[in-house]
Design a protein around this motif. Structure first.
Motif, PDB file in Angstrom:
ATOM      1  N   GLU A 121       0.649  -1.317   0.362  1.00  0.00           N
ATOM      2  CA  GLU A 121       0.223  -0.142   0.128  1.00  0.00           C
ATOM      3  C   GLU A 121       0.629   1.477   0.085  1.00  0.00           C
ATOM      4  O   GLU A 121       0.358   2.372  -0.715  1.00  0.00           O
ATOM      5  N   ARG A 122       2.053   1.368   0.223  1.00  0.00           N
ATOM      6  CA  ARG A 122       2.895   2.771   0.712  1.00  0.00           C
ATOM      7  C   ARG A 122       3.302   2.517  -0.573  1.00  0.00           C
ATOM      8  O   ARG A 122       3.478   3.768  -1.155  1.00  0.00           O
ATOM      9  N   GLU A 123       4.431   1.531  -1.191  1.00  0.00           N
ATOM     10  CA  GLU A 123       4.538   1.862  -2.322  1.00  0.00           C
ATOM     11  C   GLU A 123       3.968   2.316  -4.125  1.00  0.00           C
ATOM     12  O   GLU A 123       3.577   3.209  -4.667  1.00  0.00           O
ATOM     13  N   ARG A 124       2.579   1.551  -3.542  1.00  0.00           N
ATOM     14  CA  ARG A 124       1.318   2.333  -3.855  1.00  0.00           C
ATOM     15  C   ARG A 124       1.090   4.166  -4.343  1.00  0.00           C
ATOM     16  O   ARG A 124       1.120   4.256  -5.187  1.00  0.00           O
ATOM     17  N   HIS A 125       1.628   4.182  -3.111  1.00  0.00           N
ATOM     18  CA  HIS A 125       0.444   5.760  -2.605  1.00  0.00           C
ATOM     19  C   HIS A 125       1.899   6.899  -3.562  1.00  0.00           C
ATOM     20  O   HIS A 125       2.242   7.838  -4.238  1.00  0.00           O
ATOM     21  N   LEU A 126       3.613   6.014  -3.219  1.00  0.00           N
ATOM     22  CA  LEU A 126       4.646   6.437  -3.986  1.00  0.00           C
ATOM     23  C   LEU A 126       5.180   5.761  -5.048  1.00  0.00           C
ATOM     24  O   LEU A 126       6.154   6.651  -5.370  1.00  0.00           O
ATOM     25  N   ALA A 127       4.655   5.631  -6.076  1.00  0.00           N
ATOM     26  CA  ALA A 127       4.530   5.080  -7.187  1.00  0.00           C
ATOM     27  C   ALA A 127       4.539   6.219  -8.199  1.00  0.00           C
ATOM     28  O   ALA A 127       5.292   5.371  -9.082  1.00  0.00           O
ATOM     29  N   ARG A 128       4.240   7.175  -8.256  1.00  0.00           N
ATOM     30  CA  ARG A 128       4.083   8.533  -8.979  1.00  0.00           C
ATOM     31  C   ARG A 128       4.817   9.256  -9.084  1.00  0.00           C
ATOM     32  O   ARG A 128       4.094  10.218  -8.215  1.00  0.00           O
TER      33      ARG A 128
END
Length: 178
Positions: free
Chosen positions: A3-10
C-alpha cells in the motif's frame, strides 16, 4: 506492491525551462501537482471533446473573465469553432462589450478603500478598476438596444443575445455576443 509503495509510485516531476509548444508544456504540467496538473487534465479533456465526432461542446464560466482581459480567448474559441454553446453570466457579456465600446479596465487592488473609489467614481471588480462614467455609457448602449425591441415582445435568452449581437455588429462593436 505494498500500500505504501502504491502511494509513492508516481513521482512528481519538476518542469524544465526549455523551448516547447503550449501542448508540450501542458503535458509536462500533467506530471506536476496542484493546478498545474488540473490544467493539464482540463486540456486533455478539451482535446478529446474536440476530436470526438458529433459532439456539442459547452463552455460555461461565471468568473469575471471579461474584466480580466480574457474575453478575447472566449471570442477566439467561438470564432474558430472550438465551442458550440457558451453559458456565461450576463456580467461577463456586458463587461466584454465595455471593451468593445473602446473603454479600458485598469489594474488595481482588492485592498482598495471602496468608499474612496466610490467618491472617485471608480468601479472595482476585485483587483480591476473601471471608470463609472464610462460604465454608464455601456449601460446606455444596452438601453439603446433594448429600445429597439417591440414593446411587450418576448424573447428567449438566445434570441435576445443574437439580436443584441447583430445590433453591436452594425455599430462596429467587437464582443462575444457580436
Amino acid at each position: 506492491m505494498s500500500e505504501r509503495e502504491r502511494h509513492l509510485a508516481r513521482p512528481a516531476e519538476s518542469i524544465a525551462v526549455e523551448p516547447r509548444t503550449i501542448a508540450e508544456l501542458l503535458d509536462a504540467m500533467g506530471r506536476t501537482g496542484f493546478q498545474g496538473r488540473s490544467l493539464a487534465n482540463a486540456f486533455e479533456v478539451f482535446v478529446r471533446m474536440i476530436e470526438a465526432e458529433d459532439n456539442t461542446i459547452f463552455l460555461g464560466y461565471a468568473g469575471s473573465l471579461s474584466t480580466t482581459g480574457q474575453s478575447g480567448i472566449v471570442r477566439w474559441l467561438i470564432e474558430n469553432r472550438f465551442v458550440d454553446v457558451v453559458v456565461a453570466t450576463g456580467a461577463n457579456l456586458s463587461e466584454d462589450i465595455f471593451e468593445g465600446l473602446g473603454f479600458r479596465y485598469y489594474q488595481g487592488t482588492h485592498l482598495a478603500d471602496d468608499a474612496e473609489l466610490l467618491r472617485l467614481q471608480i468601479d472595482r471588480f476585485y483587483d480591476i478598476y473601471a471608470d463609472e462614467l464610462e460604465y454608464r455609457r455601456l449601460e446606455a448602449f444596452i438601453g439603446e438596444f433594448i429600445g429597439t425591441l417591440e414593446s411587450g415582445s418576448v424573447h428567449s435568452s438566445a434570441g435576445f443575445l443574437r439580436r443584441f449581437g447583430e445590433f453591436q455588429l452594425a455599430r462596429g462593436v467587437e464582443s462575444i455576443t457580436a
